[in-house]
Design a protein around this motif. Structure first.
Motif, PDB file in Angstrom:
ATOM      1  N   GLY A   1       0.823  -1.212   0.000  1.00 59.14           N
ATOM      2  CA  GLY A   1       0.000   0.000   0.000  1.00 59.14           C
ATOM      3  C   GLY A   1       0.857   1.263   0.000  1.00 59.14           C
ATOM      4  N   ARG A   2       0.310   2.366  -0.501  1.00 61.48           N
ATOM      5  CA  ARG A   2       1.042   3.630  -0.515  1.00 61.48           C
ATOM      6  C   ARG A   2       1.066   4.281   0.878  1.00 61.48           C
ATOM      7  N   SER A   3       0.064   3.960   1.678  1.00 64.13           N
ATOM      8  CA  SER A   3      -0.073   4.591   2.985  1.00 64.13           C
ATOM      9  C   SER A   3       0.573   3.735   4.070  1.00 64.13           C
ATOM     10  N   GLN A   4       1.404   4.385   4.919  1.00 62.78           N
ATOM     11  CA  GLN A   4       2.011   3.672   6.040  1.00 62.78           C
ATOM     12  C   GLN A   4       0.927   3.181   6.998  1.00 62.78           C
ATOM     13  N   HIS A   5      -0.105   3.991   7.181  1.00 63.30           N
ATOM     14  CA  HIS A   5      -1.211   3.616   8.069  1.00 63.30           C
ATOM     15  C   HIS A   5      -1.903   2.345   7.579  1.00 63.30           C
ATOM     16  N   LYS A   6      -2.170   2.288   6.264  1.00 61.13           N
ATOM     17  CA  LYS A   6      -2.831   1.100   5.699  1.00 61.13           C
ATOM     18  C   LYS A   6      -1.920  -0.121   5.798  1.00 61.13           C
ATOM     19  N   ASN A   7      -0.630   0.067   5.511  1.00 62.07           N
ATOM     20  CA  ASN A   7       0.304  -1.061   5.605  1.00 62.07           C
ATOM     21  C   ASN A   7       0.391  -1.593   7.035  1.00 62.07           C
ATOM     22  N   LYS A   8       0.372  -0.682   8.014  1.00 63.77           N
ATOM     23  CA  LYS A   8       0.426  -1.112   9.412  1.00 63.77           C
ATOM     24  C   LYS A   8      -0.826  -1.902   9.784  1.00 63.77           C
ATOM     25  N   ALA A   9      -1.995  -1.418   9.343  1.00 59.28           N
ATOM     26  CA  ALA A   9      -3.258  -2.112   9.652  1.00 59.28           C
ATOM     27  C   ALA A   9      -3.269  -3.502   9.031  1.00 59.28           C
ATOM     28  N   GLN A  10      -2.806  -3.601   7.783  1.00 62.22           N
ATOM     29  CA  GLN A  10      -2.761  -4.905   7.109  1.00 62.22           C
ATOM     30  C   GLN A  10      -1.789  -5.836   7.821  1.00 62.22           C
ATOM     31  N   ALA A  11      -0.625  -5.317   8.189  1.00 60.83           N
ATOM     32  CA  ALA A  11       0.377  -6.138   8.869  1.00 60.83           C
ATOM     33  C   ALA A  11      -0.143  -6.629  10.218  1.00 60.83           C
ATOM     34  N   MET A  12      -0.873  -5.785  10.933  1.00 60.82           N
ATOM     35  CA  MET A  12      -1.444  -6.190  12.225  1.00 60.82           C
ATOM     36  C   MET A  12      -2.468  -7.307  12.037  1.00 60.82           C
ATOM     37  N   SER A  13      -3.257  -7.226  10.948  1.00 61.68           N
ATOM     38  CA  SER A  13      -4.253  -8.273  10.666  1.00 61.68           C
ATOM     39  C   SER A  13      -3.574  -9.605  10.387  1.00 61.68           C
ATOM     40  N   VAL A  14      -2.507  -9.564   9.577  1.00 58.55           N
ATOM     41  CA  VAL A  14      -1.777 -10.795   9.253  1.00 58.55           C
ATOM     42  C   VAL A  14      -1.117 -11.362  10.512  1.00 58.55           C
ATOM     43  N   LEU A  15      -0.551 -10.475  11.328  1.00 51.77           N
ATOM     44  CA  LEU A  15       0.097 -10.909  12.569  1.00 51.77           C
ATOM     45  C   LEU A  15      -0.902 -11.599  13.491  1.00 51.77           C
ATOM     46  N   ALA A  16      -2.074 -11.004  13.656  1.00 53.22           N
ATOM     47  CA  ALA A  16      -3.105 -11.611  14.511  1.00 53.22           C
ATOM     48  C   ALA A  16      -3.498 -12.988  13.990  1.00 53.22           C
ATOM     49  N   ALA A  17      -3.632 -13.109  12.672  1.00 56.14           N
ATOM     50  CA  ALA A  17      -4.007 -14.396  12.083  1.00 56.14           C
ATOM     51  C   ALA A  17      -2.910 -15.431  12.298  1.00 56.14           C
TER      52      ALA A  17
END
Length: 358
Positions: free
Chosen positions: A260-276
């Motif tokens: 993603g272009r946005s650091q905020h979006k990349n962080k949210a996606q990474a947190m989702s993958v981490l939780a999974a």
């Protein structure tokens, strides 16, 4: 029918009547959360109770026909009715047993799909690309959405690793048996002497975790690093630290997201993958303990084992867990996975039924 099963079905019938009364109340929509909860419960129970009523009707039909058979003129007709009702009884009984099998609470969840190249170098990376296309085509056929979270392309094509999120009703229920080692046997495009090479990839299918209920991520246990994304993306992607890497210190699990272009979006996606991933790790540990007493035929999730072989020269795919071989490799690689998924689910249900019988 087993007495405990009959008792359970009777309870469900009583509960359905209760739900019908509650949902017909004028004040039911005052609490929308409760209304949705009761509606969902009714939608789950109603088909089972309807099937049970059909089963009971077949029992009554047998009794009625048996009374008729005492009349000589009606005996032939009565015998035919008894045979028909008994066939229905067996069919309805088997279906009811399946309906009462314990439901996997993750079945309706979205999933994270991770594919990694294994042994085989460039050919393994190319096969990882083929597997991703196969699952993407299957998702399209189901009208699911697919979003690439992270990817590491190989210079020769394909992927060293690719992670995607698949959003769709029942995604986990249909793809949960895909986790494991996938082996390919074929002649690589770079092979000049026509020799068949064997390569492998690993696939992981993880249900998306509920942010609040399933996994609690303590900020003190997370190390979050930002860096500049690599690869294509224009001027923006090379000038800002938009990529995010999150390390979960207690488990050592590391997740990167830079698509993603946005650091905020990349962080949210990474947190989702981490939780999974954390949730998946917990599930694997739990399954390992259960496997000591009863080994699951298709649900062990052992990723070190080879679960399937794709033999291109022979045009066949073999799933080693259920000894199923299909000579339709082109259709399957194009996303036609229904036969494979259904066979794996049927085997899993057969094992659950055997456990119930014990």
């Amino acid at each position: 029918m087993n007495k405990s099963i009959a008792a359970k079905l009777t309870q469900l019938s009583v509960r359905l009547e209760e739900l019908n009364r509650l949902l017909s109340s004028e004040s039911i929509t005052a609490n929308l959360d409760n209304y949705r909860k009761l509606t969902r419960e009714r939608a789950e129970i109603a088909p089972v109770v309807e099937l049970y009523n059909a089963y009971l009707q077949s029992e009554r039909d047998i009794h009625t026909a048996q009374e008729m058979s005492s009349d000589v003129e009606m005996r032939e007709f009565a015998d035919a009715e008894i045979r028909d009702a008994r066939e229905k009884l067996v069919r309805f009984g088997a279906e009811l047993q399946k309906q009462l099998l314990p439901k996997d609470p993750n079945d309706e969840r979205n999933i994270f799909l991770e594919i990694r190249a294994g042994t085989g170098g460039d050919e393994s990376a190319l096969f990882a690309g083929d597997l991703f296309r196969m699952y993407a085509r299957f998702a399209e056929r189901q009208r699911w959405q697919i979003e690439v979270i992270s990817q590491s392309p190989s210079e020769a094509g394909g992927y060293k690793e690719i992670i995607a999120k698949i959003v769709g009703h029942g995604a986990y229920s249909k793809l949960k048996f895909e986790s494991g080692g996938h082996r390919v046997q074929r002649v690589p495009a770079t092979e000049t002497q026509g020799r068949i090479h064997t390569s492998a990839c690993t696939v992981a299918v993880m249900p998306e975790a509920d942010e609040i209920m399933d996994v609690v991520l303590n900020p003190a246990e997370l190390r979050i690093d930002t860096f500049r994304a690599s690869g294509a993306g224009g001027q923006h992607i090379n000038k800002t630290d938009s990529a995010v890497r999150i390390t979960h210190l207690p488990t050592g699990i590391v997740v990167e997201c830079q698509d993603g272009r946005s650091q905020h979006k990349n962080k949210a996606q990474a947190m989702s993958v981490l939780a999974a991933r954390i949730r998946d790790k917990q599930t694997q540990e739990q399954q390992s303990k259960q496997a000591a007493t009863r080994k699951s035929l298709v649900g062990s999730g052992d990723r070190s084992g080879r679960i399937r072989t794709y033999n291109f020269p022979q045009g066949r795919i073999t799933d080693h867990r259920i000894n199923l071989t299909l000579y339709k490799i082109e259709q399957i690689m194009d996303g036609d996975l229904n036969e494979l998924c259904s066979a794996l689910m049927s085997e899993h249900q057969a094992e659950q039924l055997a456990a119930m019988a014990e």
